[in-house]
Design a protein around this motif. Structure first.
Motif, PDB file in Angstrom:
ATOM      1  N   SER A 130      32.631  34.536  41.605  1.00  0.00           N
ATOM      2  CA  SER A 130      33.181  33.383  42.295  1.00  0.00           C
ATOM      3  C   SER A 130      34.488  33.768  42.981  1.00  0.00           C
ATOM      4  CB  SER A 130      33.427  32.271  41.269  1.00  0.00           C
ATOM      5  OG  SER A 130      33.940  31.120  41.881  1.00  0.00           O
ATOM      6  N   GLN A 134      39.210  26.786  45.204  1.00  0.00           N
ATOM      7  CA  GLN A 134      38.371  26.610  44.032  1.00  0.00           C
ATOM      8  C   GLN A 134      39.255  26.201  42.866  1.00  0.00           C
ATOM      9  OE1 GLN A 134      35.787  29.826  42.721  1.00  0.00           O
ATOM     10  NE2 GLN A 134      35.900  29.100  40.611  1.00  0.00           N
ATOM     11  N   SER A 168      39.338  24.882  38.931  1.00  0.00           N
ATOM     12  CA  SER A 168      38.484  24.968  37.746  1.00  0.00           C
ATOM     13  C   SER A 168      39.121  24.181  36.606  1.00  0.00           C
ATOM     14  CB  SER A 168      38.289  26.434  37.356  1.00  0.00           C
ATOM     15  OG  SER A 168      37.755  27.169  38.426  1.00  0.00           O
ATOM     16  N   LYS A 193      28.948  25.393  35.914  1.00  0.00           N
ATOM     17  CA  LYS A 193      29.594  25.465  37.225  1.00  0.00           C
ATOM     18  C   LYS A 193      30.124  24.104  37.680  1.00  0.00           C
ATOM     19  CE  LYS A 193      27.280  29.582  38.972  1.00  0.00           C
ATOM     20  NZ  LYS A 193      26.414  30.185  40.013  1.00  0.00           N
ATOM     21  N   TRP A 236      33.695  23.916  38.565  1.00  0.00           N
ATOM     22  CA  TRP A 236      34.150  24.514  39.823  1.00  0.00           C
ATOM     23  C   TRP A 236      34.072  23.440  40.906  1.00  0.00           C
ATOM     24  CZ3 TRP A 236      30.852  29.639  40.077  1.00  0.00           C
ATOM     25  CH2 TRP A 236      31.277  30.497  39.063  1.00  0.00           C
ATOM     26  N   SER A 253      43.587  28.601  44.084  1.00  0.00           N
ATOM     27  CA  SER A 253      42.914  28.334  42.814  1.00  0.00           C
ATOM     28  C   SER A 253      43.810  27.573  41.846  1.00  0.00           C
ATOM     29  CB  SER A 253      42.466  29.642  42.159  1.00  0.00           C
ATOM     30  OG  SER A 253      43.597  30.407  41.767  1.00  0.00           O
ATOM     31  N   TRP A 309      43.479  26.752  37.437  1.00  0.00           N
ATOM     32  CA  TRP A 309      42.638  27.040  36.275  1.00  0.00           C
ATOM     33  C   TRP A 309      43.499  27.163  35.015  1.00  0.00           C
ATOM     34  CZ3 TRP A 309      43.667  32.084  34.373  1.00  0.00           C
ATOM     35  CH2 TRP A 309      44.419  32.890  35.233  1.00  0.00           C
TER      36      TRP A 309
END
Length: 711
Positions: free
Chosen positions: A145, A425, A427, A441, A444, A492, A494
């Motif tokens: 990813s 992205q 998460s 997923k 995501w 991102s 996360w």
């Protein structure tokens, strides 16, 4: 003739000479070939001459190679399989024994497409960032990813089963095996031993599905039942190969049977996943009367073979369409192998050699596999300076040399993209979009270059790669190794960990974040703080951006990990947003990164495919394509952080990102006006000379008509 007449004739002759020289100079100034020199090894017509070809040809001629003769399939023990005569016809064939009877299987499987990073040392800067990385490729390191929170390979030795995420066995079934051609980490463990043979060895004490000493290659694995996955040559070299049937066999844990089914040699009855012993029923039509297999083999893989694995992730990461509609090279009928050669066809000595399968690669900021082979792919100049194979020769009249030194070809020749890519992205939230599979997923959430939510996996399932919607956008421009390139700088967010005594970060397991959200959605009383995370910008998708939301997310993740006995010793939980690691909603530290990165923990993808025609390149309509206040080269807004406190994106100008101190005015630059001045001056001089010559001629003939001067 009189003296006056001779003087006029001399002046006329001088005028003709001056005019001729002027016309020659003007022609040279405006000629398309002005300032161009014939490159070494190329003729004036753009054809590569003998010296250039000779430089790419080995000194010693290679032994002749031809098509494969009819041959027998062989099993893992090297025994012949002959379904026509009922010999050994219930077992799967072995690519190693069959293809390896004539070809150098060992050399072939040293290619990075097979190893995918296994056994490679980590580059220093890479190892200091990613504490979960064991190798620099998809196997054990980098993520498939665009950003983290993907499954991570377990170390070889472990002391706590709760801390094991993905084993080498799981690597196959975690969708990675669907594109891996076999060999490498799908054939041998990290000690260099074949998985199935080692698991069957009584001395190891291993058993199918057992804890097996918490070994990262064998924990809960079933290698002795499934067999291993040898490098499948036909996956690339057989145009009719059935990838779906092959991958269905992997899903059924019929590992060593997958190649037989993928090549359409037969069908398999039974599934290891169901506790059955599979058996092959060979298709007699695939064999001749002597029991030899009949094959359609392509010595150089077709584009479709490459795109089987690269099309879908290429769409997600780069908005790649690989279509004649979007790329002049594909429109011209070129193949992947024309620019990505291997073996005897490779031009770079680092990858050239009979049966060497190190495929020509570029230089990606985001990828670290075999960095020593960077730029073994054909470069733009390889063809467009020499005119190789009738490629148009790039001329760039009037373009200052500084542009060619500092600006990549792609920056001007890929001015826009036709298909969107994932620019963000995150998460940290649960994605409720339709058709997202596999279920983990759902944590995501992708956003496109316009910062709109994008259900990429839903589109893959519903549209397929061939039905990509058209969403034109301009790429971000960034400095990379001294040149400006068009890129996708992925952003991102996360959950991760700061670990005592280590400089980088680690990540939470993907499955843990997913299960936390799944349990909360099933029972809101579990991890109730997650309910505080809401949609702040009105796009119908929740995002973590406010301080209270960051606190809620961190508290929930910590609670889940504690409840499930995840070892948090020496770890401080953080929420990572690009280059910031938050320990709370109001406290964070900056993470070191390169200027070309949006985040040190998300990828940067250069654009090299999707090349536009020269007439559509930046600068084709003049300098104002870039040198004006309206030109996106300077004025485009690019993303800094996906969401601010209000949920809206935080941006900066393209000029600021490129560190330009001033933005050009609307006026053309001085080099343009200098050229205009000299061209205008040339025209004026030429008109004056022509007029002077005509006037001289008129006077001469007027004199002759009246008899001229007499002695």
């Amino acid at each position: 003739m009189g003296k006056k007449t001779k003087g006029k004739g001399a002046r006329s002759a001088l005028s003709v000479i001056i005019l001729s020289l002027t016309l020659f100079w003007v022609f040279h100034l405006t000629s398309p070939d002005r300032g161009q020199t014939t490159p070494p090894g190329a003729s004036s017509a753009g054809q590569v001459t003998a010296p250039a070809v000779a430089a790419a040809v080995p000194k010693k001629p290679e032994s002749p190679a031809g098509v494969c003769p009819p041959f027998k399939l062989r099993d893992e023990q090297g025994q012949i399989i002959d379904p026509v005569h009922g010999i050994n016809d219930k077992v799967p064939y072995s690519p190693r024994q069959t293809c390896g009877a004539c070809h150098n299987y060992q050399l072939i499987t040293e290619g990075f497409h097979f190893t995918q990073g296994k056994g490679e040392a980590l580059p220093k800067e890479y190892g200091e960032r990613y504490n979960w990385v064991l190798f620099p490729g998809n196997y054990g390191g980098n993520w498939c990813s665009p950003a983290p929170l993907y499954r991570q390979l377990a170390p070889k030795k472990n002391t706590n089963p709760r801390m094991i995420d993905m084993t080498s066995f799981d690597f196959v079934t975690a969708s990675c095996g669907a594109c891996h051609p076999g060999g490498g980490p799908l054939e041998y463990d990290r000690d260099g031993q074949r998985y199935d043979a080692r698991m069957r060895d009584p001395a190891t004490g291993f058993s199918p599905g057992g804890d097996n000493g918490l070994d990262g290659d064998y924990f809960k694995a079933r290698w002795s039942d499934t067999g291993i996955i040898e490098a499948d040559c036909l996956l690339c070299h057989m145009p009719e190969y059935n990838y779906k049937k092959r991958n269905d066999q992997l899903a059924d844990l019929n590992f060593k049977w997958a190649a037989t089914v993928g090549a359409n040699f037969g069908t398999v009855i039974g599934k290891v996943a169901a506790g059955q012993q599979p058996e092959v029923a060979y298709n007699r039509e695939a064999f001749d009367a002597d029991g030899n297999v009949k094959l359609h083999l392509a010595p150089e893989p077709r584009n479709e073979a490459c795109l089987n694995c690269h099309a879908k992730p290429g769409w997600k990461k780069r908005g790649a369409a690989f279509s004649p509609r979007t790329d002049v090279h594909l429109k011209a009928g070129m193949r992947c192998v024309d620019c990505h050669p291997a073996g005897s066809k490779a031009t770079d000595p680092r990858i050239r050699g009979k049966e060497v399968h190190q495929i020509g690669k570029g230089d990606e900021p985001a990828l670290f596999v075999r960095n020593d082979l960077d730029n073994t792919v054909r470069q733009c100049a390889d063809c467009h300076i020499s005119g190789y194979l009738n490629a148009p020769i790039a001329k760039h009249e009037g373009l200052p040399s500084l542009h060619l030194e500092k600006i990549s070809c792609q920056a001007c020749h890929i001015p826009h993209r036709m298909v969107k890519s994932a620019q963000v992205q995150v998460s940290d939230v649960f994605n409720t979009g339709p058709l997202i599979s596999p279920p983990p997923k759902r944590i995501w959430t992708f956003y496109d270059p316009f910062l709109k939510y994008w259900n990429h996996y839903g589109e893959l399932a519903r549209f397929t790669f061939k039905d990509q919607p058209t969403d034109p956008f301009r790429p971000v421009l960034t400095w990379y190794k001294g040149k400006i390139y068009p890129v996708n700088r992925v952003h991102s967010a996360w959950p991760g960990f700061i670990e005592e005594g280590k400089p980088g970060l680690n990540q939470a397991f993907m499955k843990d974040t997913f299960l936390m959200w799944q349990q909360h959605r099933q029972n809101p009383a579990l991890y109730p703080e997650l309910a505080l995370i809401r949609d702040d910008n009105g796009d119908n998708v929740p995002e973590v951006n406010r301080s209270e939301e960051i606190d809620a997310f961190l508290k929930s993740v910590k609670s889940y990990l504690t409840d499930t006995k995840f070892d948090l010793t020496g770890k401080t939980l953080v929420w990572v947003n690009n280059d910031r690691a938050y320990t709370s909603g109001t406290q964070w530290r900056t993470l070191p990164k390169s200027d070309f990165e949006a985040s040190p923990y998300a990828s940067v993808y250069k654009y090299s495919h999707g090349v536009a025609p020269a007439r559509a390149a930046l600068g084709a309509k003049g300098c104002a394509d870039c040198h004006s206040k309206e030109a996106p080269w300077f004025t485009a807004r690019i993303l800094t952080y996906p969401f601010g406190e209000d949920g809206k994106p935080v941006t900066m100008s393209q000029a600021d990102h490129l560190k330009y101190q001033t933005v050009p005015s609307d006026a053309e630059p001085w080099t343009y006006w200098t050229g205009i001045f000299f061209i205008s001056l040339t025209i004026i001089v030429m008109v004056g000379l022509v007029g002077h010559m005509l006037l001289d001629a008129w006077r001469y003939y007027q004199g002759n008509g009246k008899g001229g001067d007499r002695d």
